[in-house]
Design a protein around this motif. Structure first.
Motif, PDB file in Angstrom:
ATOM      1  N   MET A  35       8.394 -15.483  -6.250  1.00  0.00           N
ATOM      2  CA  MET A  35       7.238 -14.968  -5.526  1.00  0.00           C
ATOM      3  C   MET A  35       7.692 -13.890  -4.543  1.00  0.00           C
ATOM      4  N   ARG A  36       7.035 -12.717  -4.575  1.00  0.00           N
ATOM      5  CA  ARG A  36       7.388 -11.597  -3.701  1.00  0.00           C
ATOM      6  C   ARG A  36       6.330 -11.456  -2.608  1.00  0.00           C
ATOM      7  N   ILE A  37       6.776 -11.596  -1.356  1.00  0.00           N
ATOM      8  CA  ILE A  37       5.878 -11.664  -0.201  1.00  0.00           C
ATOM      9  C   ILE A  37       6.279 -10.596   0.811  1.00  0.00           C
ATOM     10  N   ASP A  38       5.334  -9.722   1.161  1.00  0.00           N
ATOM     11  CA  ASP A  38       5.566  -8.683   2.158  1.00  0.00           C
ATOM     12  C   ASP A  38       4.568  -8.905   3.298  1.00  0.00           C
ATOM     13  N   PRO A  39       5.008  -9.495   4.411  1.00  0.00           N
ATOM     14  CA  PRO A  39       4.061  -9.905   5.455  1.00  0.00           C
ATOM     15  C   PRO A  39       3.880  -8.938   6.629  1.00  0.00           C
ATOM     16  N   HIS A  40       4.008  -7.630   6.378  1.00  0.00           N
ATOM     17  CA  HIS A  40       3.816  -6.663   7.468  1.00  0.00           C
ATOM     18  C   HIS A  40       3.460  -5.319   6.849  1.00  0.00           C
ATOM     19  N   VAL A  41       2.159  -5.082   6.678  1.00  0.00           N
ATOM     20  CA  VAL A  41       1.695  -3.813   6.120  1.00  0.00           C
ATOM     21  C   VAL A  41       0.500  -3.316   6.931  1.00  0.00           C
ATOM     22  N   HIS A  42       0.302  -1.988   6.892  1.00  0.00           N
ATOM     23  CA  HIS A  42      -0.759  -1.362   7.680  1.00  0.00           C
ATOM     24  C   HIS A  42      -1.688  -0.540   6.796  1.00  0.00           C
ATOM     25  N   SER A  43      -2.933  -0.467   7.205  1.00  0.00           N
ATOM     26  CA  SER A  43      -3.927   0.338   6.503  1.00  0.00           C
ATOM     27  C   SER A  43      -4.453   1.430   7.429  1.00  0.00           C
ATOM     28  N   ALA A  44      -5.375   2.226   6.919  1.00  0.00           N
ATOM     29  CA  ALA A  44      -5.988   3.287   7.719  1.00  0.00           C
ATOM     30  C   ALA A  44      -6.877   2.735   8.827  1.00  0.00           C
ATOM     31  N   THR A  45      -7.092   1.422   8.838  1.00  0.00           N
ATOM     32  CA  THR A  45      -7.832   0.815   9.940  1.00  0.00           C
ATOM     33  C   THR A  45      -7.076   0.973  11.248  1.00  0.00           C
ATOM     34  N   SER A  46      -5.745   1.096  11.154  1.00  0.00           N
ATOM     35  CA  SER A  46      -4.966   1.454  12.348  1.00  0.00           C
ATOM     36  C   SER A  46      -4.247   2.771  12.071  1.00  0.00           C
ATOM     37  N   ASP A  47      -2.984   2.737  11.691  1.00  0.00           N
ATOM     38  CA  ASP A  47      -2.247   3.990  11.543  1.00  0.00           C
ATOM     39  C   ASP A  47      -1.618   4.187  10.178  1.00  0.00           C
ATOM     40  N   GLY A  48      -2.088   3.435   9.178  1.00  0.00           N
ATOM     41  CA  GLY A  48      -1.669   3.700   7.812  1.00  0.00           C
ATOM     42  C   GLY A  48      -2.524   4.792   7.204  1.00  0.00           C
ATOM     43  N   THR A  49      -2.228   5.148   5.948  1.00  0.00           N
ATOM     44  CA  THR A  49      -3.005   6.197   5.283  1.00  0.00           C
ATOM     45  C   THR A  49      -3.864   5.662   4.144  1.00  0.00           C
ATOM     46  N   ASP A  50      -3.642   4.403   3.721  1.00  0.00           N
ATOM     47  CA  ASP A  50      -4.435   3.790   2.653  1.00  0.00           C
ATOM     48  C   ASP A  50      -5.545   2.932   3.251  1.00  0.00           C
ATOM     49  N   THR A  51      -6.691   2.881   2.596  1.00  0.00           N
ATOM     50  CA  THR A  51      -7.708   1.924   2.996  1.00  0.00           C
ATOM     51  C   THR A  51      -7.186   0.521   2.726  1.00  0.00           C
ATOM     52  N   PRO A  52      -7.793  -0.511   3.321  1.00  0.00           N
ATOM     53  CA  PRO A  52      -7.332  -1.874   3.026  1.00  0.00           C
ATOM     54  C   PRO A  52      -7.350  -2.205   1.534  1.00  0.00           C
ATOM     55  N   ALA A  53      -8.377  -1.772   0.822  1.00  0.00           N
ATOM     56  CA  ALA A  53      -8.434  -2.039  -0.619  1.00  0.00           C
ATOM     57  C   ALA A  53      -7.322  -1.298  -1.350  1.00  0.00           C
ATOM     58  N   GLU A  54      -7.038  -0.075  -0.927  1.00  0.00           N
ATOM     59  CA  GLU A  54      -5.948   0.683  -1.543  1.00  0.00           C
ATOM     60  C   GLU A  54      -4.599   0.032  -1.267  1.00  0.00           C
ATOM     61  N   VAL A  55      -4.437  -0.552  -0.087  1.00  0.00           N
ATOM     62  CA  VAL A  55      -3.210  -1.289   0.217  1.00  0.00           C
ATOM     63  C   VAL A  55      -3.040  -2.441  -0.770  1.00  0.00           C
TER      64      VAL A  55
END
Length: 280
Positions: free
Chosen positions: A1-21
């Protein structure tokens, strides 16, 4: 199982929408991601709606802006109650303070570089909290700098003349707030000295006494020496080890899944959190 527990979306300072993430996580072969936007839970609903489509499970979280004696500290809060008044109030204060300090920083930078507040606003997604990454994007769009990373190393450095601090709660106090809200607190990139000063082990010990659950040890901003130190510190304090990408989309070179967390740690977070993990 591959788990990445720290990602950001455009809701703060990412560039992808949450769905795109969520779709990017599926394309990267991840099984679980935690959406941890800065001082907001605004992307949770959209990300949760994408779970069934992508087959990627979602840990709802946030990255809280904290400090200790003027040193910036980031605290990941997993699965807390979004209706908790104390945590919600701190996140609201942090967002408001970020907005105010961003305006002052832009005013300072504009004395030396061709940038305006309107140009920064052009970089914001709807409802996003303005921050230094958006100022960086404006500088890149204006042709002043080649990319975000260079901006943070120069014009936007915490050691530079344009930097302005913002409101953030004491990190030991924040750990207690997260636990009181049913959340599971993990200290983000605790030895990322490239970002600025880091807190001493004695502060991490106080955080552990207040309910800290883990340390984000495996992170691209940690040297091999820092990782060894954190391994020893986590063992001494009985803290879990996490690893993650700190993904921001096109805004940073970080790639989804470049560091991951064990299923055992995810199980701990799931068991201790107020909210359930959203699964396909």
């Amino acid at each position: 199982m591959r788990i990445d527990p720290h990602v950001h979306s455009a809701t703060s300072d990412g560039t992808d929408t949450p769905a795109e993430v969520m779709r990017a996580a599926a394309a990267a072969g991840l099984d679980v991601v935690a959406l941890t936007d800065h001082d907001t839970v605004g992307g949770w609903a959209e990300a949760a709606d994408a779970v069934a489509e992508t087959g990627v499970a979602l840990v709802r979280g946030a990255e809280l802006s904290c400090q200790w004696r003027g040193i910036t500290v980031h605290l990941l809060s997993y699965l807390h109650d979004p209706a908790d008044a104390a945590v919600t109030a701190e996140m609201r204060r942090a967002r408001s303070s970020r907005q105010d300090r961003a305006r002052v920083m832009v005013e300072r930078i504009a004395r030396d570089y061709p940038i305006s507040w309107a140009q920064v606003e052009e970089q914001l997604a709807d409802g996003a909290t303005v921050g230094r990454p958006h100022i960086a994007d404006a500088l890149v769009a204006a042709g002043v700098m080649p990319d975000r990373s260079t901006c943070f190393e120069t014009i936007l450095s915490v050691r530079g003349p344009y930097y302005v601090p913002y409101h953030a709660p004491d990190v030991v106090h924040a750990v207690g707030l997260v636990r009181a809200a049913g959340g599971v607190p993990v200290m983000a990139h605790p030895r990322a000295a490239v970002r600025g000063r880091v807190v001493p082990d004695s502060v991490v010990a106080k955080m552990a006494d207040a309910g800290l659950a883990g340390l984000e040890i495996d992170h691209r901003d940690h040297t091999a020496g820092a990782i060894s130190e954190l391994e020893a510190l986590a063992a001494r304090l009985g803290l879990a080890r996490t690893g993650s990408s700190d993904y921001h989309g096109a805004g940073k070179p970080n790639r989804l899944g470049e560091h991951t967390t064990s299923p055992e740690v995810l199980e701990m977070i799931d068991n201790e959190g107020f909210l359930p993990v959203v699964r396909p």
